[in-house]
Design an enzyme around this catalytic site. Sequence first.
Site, PDB file in Angstrom:
ATOM      1  CB  SER A 131      -0.914   0.002   1.240  1.00  0.00           C
ATOM      2  OG  SER A 131      -1.902  -0.994   1.104  1.00  0.00           O
ATOM      3  CB  ILE A 338     -29.333 -17.665  -2.773  1.00  0.00           C
ATOM      4  CG1 ILE A 338     -29.821 -16.337  -2.176  1.00  0.00           C
ATOM      5  CG2 ILE A 338     -30.365 -18.254  -3.747  1.00  0.00           C
ATOM      6  CD1 ILE A 338     -29.912 -15.192  -3.164  1.00  0.00           C
ATOM      7  CD  GLU A 364      -5.596  -2.597 -11.319  1.00  0.00           C
ATOM      8  OE1 GLU A 364      -6.023  -1.460 -11.567  1.00  0.00           O
ATOM      9  OE2 GLU A 364      -5.404  -3.470 -12.190  1.00  0.00           O
TER      10      GLU A 364
END
Length: 384
Positions: A131, A338, A364
């Site tokens: 980062s 689900i 990214e």
Amino acid sequence: MIRDRDTLDALVGSIARFVRERLIPNEAIVAETDEIPADIVEDMKAMGLFGLTIPEEYGGLQLTMEEEVIAMLELGRASPAFRSLIGTTVGIGSQGILFDGTEAQKSHYLPRLATGELIASFALTEPESGSDAASLRTTAIRDGDCYVINGTKRFITNAPQAGIFTLMARTDLGNKGAGGISALIVDAKTPGITFGKRDSKMGQRGAHTCDVIFENCRVPAANLIGNVEGMGFKTAMKVLDKGRIHIAAICVAASERMLGDALQYATERKQFGQPISQFQLVQAMLADSKAEIYAARSMVLDAARRRDDGWSVSTEASCAKLFASEMCGRVADRAVQIFGGAGYVSDYGIERFYRDVRLFRIYEGTSQIQQLVIARNMIREAEQ
Ligand code: COS
């Protein structure tokens, strides 16, 4: 901005057909073998997918940002590994050359990137620099008409296939910050480059990442992007601004795919004597997903149009990437829910998507970096 609706419709139609007829039927094989079949790669080349963003004068399709995201909204419906193969060449691997390269650099590299003859990879991240990209340690020291590169890059997507790297390295050892970083185009065959073993990842099998190690690797000084030192960090940030809109579109597409699969399952699967889609608690999960996908899709298209109109979209790109990738995680989670037990076993493919899309919140720029970019831009504007 859409330049020619008919041409775009034809391209998007052919991508949709390719996704339906070639990519989706091969998803399980790619996951099993960790390879994209060679004939599919050739089809991608023939369709011009590697050249989507490269200007027509260099042999590409020159899609605008809006056209690019519309194309990605189709391509991203298949397993993310397929998009990943073209992703670094149409995105972060090539755009630095396009934005800031010299005419000689563009005319030498872009035509071969456009055809897929050369795969471009983006080499920014390092073992100690993720980062905090400006803290990178790889060095490129000028020696006569070359730069000598030393250092290790980590998690480099498509490195095993790469023909060239857009490499960020420190050319000014006296400047430990962003201003000491330059961008260079490095031929992957240059002596002094070795590759680590392929990373074993949580998902996205078929998309390959590994370390790239540079040991006294000599690169011609003419490969310094733009022939200017100290601009590499800004090049990387501009590339990522654009890349983040592209990834946000992929998040929307993957979410639409998962929701479509979950809806179909919910209408077929019966419990308590009726399809589970008739139960309001299942309907809530379907409806929340639909609404969130619509919001993310609107953000992606708006950010893309603003960029085409010439606005700086650093904030909007980060907003779109943050919202779309987090939304995609929620949709993946609901889709597994689900499907129930079927969502947890691999036969239905939904658990694979659940693992594949986890990366969207990380690469990214993590969600936390997007938050930081958005807030910093807001504060800067407020102060002006
Ligand atoms: N476009 C153009 N220039 C930009 C820019 C942008 N989007 N963002 C920053 N810059 C410029 C700044 O204007 C500044 O220039 P000046 O020194 O001339 O003022 C310079 O770059 C340094 O910027 P800044 O001080 O903001 O850098 P920081 O080190 O504080 O951090 C973040 C910037 C955190 C935003 C950056 O490191 C980042 O994006 N990190 C995530 C990296 C990432 O996405 N990695 C994934 C690898 S690819 S899978």
